[in-house]
Every structure is written in structure tokens, then in C-alpha cells.
Scaffold this active site. Sequence first.
Site: not given
Ligand code: SAM
Length: 284
Positions: A39, A146, A164, A166
Amino acid sequence: MALQEMEPLDLWYIEKFSENWGLCLRIKKGLYSGFSKLQRIDVLETEEFGRLLLLDAAIMLTEKDEFAYHEMLVHVPLLTHPSPSRVLVIGGGDGGALRELTRHPEVKEITHVEIDEKVIQISREFFPQLSVGFDDSRVRLRVADGVKFITECPGESYDVILVDSTDPKGPAEGLFTPEFYYHCHRVLKRDGILTVQAGSPYFQQDLLSRVFKSFEKLFPIARVYLSGVITYGGMWAFALGSKTYDPLGEPLRELSGATFRYYTPQIHRAAFVLPRYLEELLGI
Ligand code: SAM
């Protein structure tokens, strides 16, 4: 006119929540822009909200209001569970959820599964007050998807799971499916609790309704609660599924000596009181 006499440019970042509505933040300067394998990542300095983290041009957090999201994601399930010892966090590469989680002395082991190592690096560099949790000795970091992690995880491993993520696009899409929630339920201990961010109750109603339906099918106690996060467009929803403990039951635990900026035992209960339109949406 000499350059030093010129007015600074009036720069704004616009996040469009829909085709017709958005949020504007006045920008002082850009601090970082780059790409990870997954990303685009940007860090901007705003005039009003401190630093702003964007992933693929979507607001993840600002320094000014991130507490309203992270405190409510973490402390509502953690203070509902009487002895949360093993906790799994999926996503949350900025570290905000970990920071709140590591305030709980009952928590003995935290597995943190984030798919994008670069988000963690950038957070450590630009958001040091957010990423402090990464240095806690109870945290075991896994850079992994995840969805894959939870599918391969043995049953009844965790007291609490926090997601938590995206929004459901790209790598996060699989974190919003009934299959993923089925595995979270399987991986939780017999009295475990799952909490996930479930989108905007204004702009992502289909998503919220889908998540809640999955939770209702899996958990004897399924609830939605809200927090106010200005830069997420106002209210934000979380879904909580619990095998045993009711977040509205008595007594709630308290975290001795903790000073929160959003969470209070009163807010904990009030957050589950939903406006009528949401009760109708969720069929409750
Ligand atoms: N609170 C924030 C929002 O809703 O805008 C989200 C914050 S956090 C930065 C989200 C994280 O989820 C990102 O760092 C992203 O890389 C991670 N993420 C996305 N898909 C994922 C997956 N399949 N497994 C683990 N992490 C993931």
C-alpha cells in the site's frame, strides 16, 4: 517578490467519505510519502490535528483524536473480561491498540499479527507516542496475513481477539468475512471476547449490518457500540461478540490508577445505547 515574503500555500487534504461528503484538514507539510509492498503510506503534519497517517489515501489516524478510537477498541472488551491473559491483535500496525493493551497488567501475552511491516516502521519513526507498545516484552510480533494466521491457529488459544483493520478493501477484505469470524470464534477460549472495528454507522451501514449478523450467529452475546472519532466522520462502530461475559453486566473491572482520555465506566455502558435508526438497521 522575494520568496521569503510570499504567503505560504493554503494546502488541504480532503478525505471523501462518499461521492458527496468529505472532511478537510489544513496541512502544514508532508513528512513522508512512499510505498510498501502492499500500500501507499503518507504522513502529513496538519495545522489542527497533529500528525496524520494515511494508507492508500485513507485516514488511519490523527494524533489529536486517535485516543477516542484506540481506548474504546481495547478497554471495552478488556475490562469486560475478568482475566484477559492471552490477547491477539490483528492489524493495528500503527501500535495504538498495543499501547492501550499494554496498560493492562493482567495481560501476560500479546500476539500481534500485522501484514505490513512498513506501517510499523513508519509509526515507530513518526508516531513514537503511539508505537511505544511494540517495545513491551509481552508482545510477540508476527508479520503475516491475519486471515492465514487465524485459519492455522489452534482452537481455544486466546481470551480476547481485537481486529484493528483497514476498511474491507485489498488485504483487509478477508478480515470482514463470516469465515474469518468463524475462525476467531474457534480460536477464542470458552469465555473469550472478539471486538472488531465495524465501520461508520452513517456511511458503511451495509458493512456494519453484515458484521453484526455474523456475530449474532456465532456468539450468545453480540453487541454494537460507538465512539466519537472526528476524523472518521463522526461516530464509529465496533462489534463485540462474547461467549460468556456481557459488557453490560455487573461488575465491570476497573484499571487501577489509569487515566484515560475517553474511556470511563459510564462511557463504557453509554456506548452501547444506540440511536433508533441503528437499532432498526441491526434489527434489535
Ligand atoms: N483504525 C484504523 C482505521 O480504521 O482507519 C486502522 C488502523 S491500522 C493502521 C490498520 C492495519 O491493518 C494496517 O496497518 C494494515 O496493514 C493492517 N491490515 C490490513 N489487512 C490485514 C490483514 N489481512 N492481516 C493483518 N493486518 C492487516
